[in-house]
Write an enzyme that holds these catalytic residues in place. Structure first.
Site, mmCIF file in Angstrom:
data_model
loop_
_atom_site.group_PDB
_atom_site.id
_atom_site.type_symbol
_atom_site.label_atom_id
_atom_site.label_comp_id
_atom_site.label_asym_id
_atom_site.label_seq_id
_atom_site.Cartn_x
_atom_site.Cartn_y
_atom_site.Cartn_z
ATOM 1 N N ASP A 1 -25.809 27.893 54.998
ATOM 2 C CA ASP A 1 -26.794 28.735 55.661
ATOM 3 C C ASP A 1 -26.854 30.045 54.877
ATOM 4 O O ASP A 1 -25.949 30.349 54.086
ATOM 5 C CB ASP A 1 -26.347 28.978 57.104
ATOM 6 N N ASP B 1 -28.441 33.630 56.154
ATOM 7 C CA ASP B 1 -28.191 34.834 56.955
ATOM 8 C C ASP B 1 -26.942 34.672 57.819
ATOM 9 O O ASP B 1 -26.838 33.738 58.607
ATOM 10 C CB ASP B 1 -29.386 35.122 57.875
ATOM 11 N N ASP C 1 -23.135 29.613 60.619
ATOM 12 C CA ASP C 1 -22.596 30.475 61.670
ATOM 13 C C ASP C 1 -23.207 30.229 63.043
ATOM 14 O O ASP C 1 -22.785 30.848 64.013
ATOM 15 C CB ASP C 1 -22.798 31.944 61.294
#
Length: 231
Positions: free
Chosen positions: A8, A10, A171
């Site tokens: 991922d 961000d 996240d």
């Protein structure tokens, strides 16, 4: 055997929240709406730009603003974020060094993000991370985005690897659900943008990015997940 790692963007590779927050403030100012604090904006990141805009307008996780307001806000957000997306971004400690090591070890690397491609490419380039990824699947690369499995499946296809031999590192709940649905293993970073501080379920937790290297020889204690079509 681990053959590929998908990341991922961000909250996993970079701290982009200050840039996204600046764009959100500009958007809300244009609409004469109250600003949103950075701490709150961080929790809204992860499900794509449109959902983020809906959240800053309604201050609710799944709120739905008026259609006209949303349309105007998305235009303003795109304008502001285009200006801001490479201004304050911060690469997390150890990211470049770790990706360099993984690349040298022959591990295929991909980036799978819900950020639109028009912003993903300049952000990766500005951070010097574009050179590491042989596959980049953005939020608008396919008709669906994470938590759907197709973006991860597409990345695996581009890297010519099986989903069973691939880790998704992220996240968010969207990352976790996409990995499960695609049949990839999932590692959650503990420092990312987590709603109310809760980590999604994962095969392992990454506290510091260089620990990602341990995924190459990770010993699985459970059976591999069942992948969907395409893997």
């Amino acid at each position: 055997m681990t053959k590929a790692l998908l990341f991922d963007l961000d909250g996993t590779l970079i701290d982009s929240a200050p840039d996204i927050h600046a764009a959100a403030i500009g958007t809300l100012n244009d609409l004469q709406l109250p600003p949103v604090p950075l701490s709150e904006a961080k929790q809204y990141i992860g499900d794509g730009m449109e959902r983020f805009v809906k959240r800053i307008l309604t201050r609710q996780w799944w709120g739905e603003p008026a259609t006209d307001l949303l349309t105007h806000a998305k235009v303003r957000m795109n304008i502001h974020y285009e200006r801001e997306c490479t201004v304050r971004r911060l690469i997390y400690d150890g990211v470049k060094e770790t990706l360099t090591t993984l690349q040298a070890a022959g591990i295929a690397l991909g980036c799978v993000t819900n950020k639109p491609l028009r912003f993903t490419q300049p952000v990766l380039a500005a951070c010097g991370l574009d050179v590491f990824f042989s596959a980049v699947v953005a939020g608008d690369s396919l008709p669906v985005k994470k938590p759907a499995p197709e973006p991860l499946q597409e990345a695996c296809h581009l890297l010519n690897v099986d989903c069973h031999d691939t880790w998704m590192v992220g996240d968010s709940v969207a990352d976790a659900r996409a990995a499960t649905a695609a049949g990839c293993h999932f590692a959650v970073v503990s420092y990312g943008y987590h709603r109310n501080g809760h980590l999604p379920d994962a095969d392992t937790v990454i506290k510091f990015f260089p620990e990602v290297i341990n995924l190459i020889n990770f010993q699985y204690s459970t059976e591999k997940k069942t992948s969907h079509a395409g893997c």
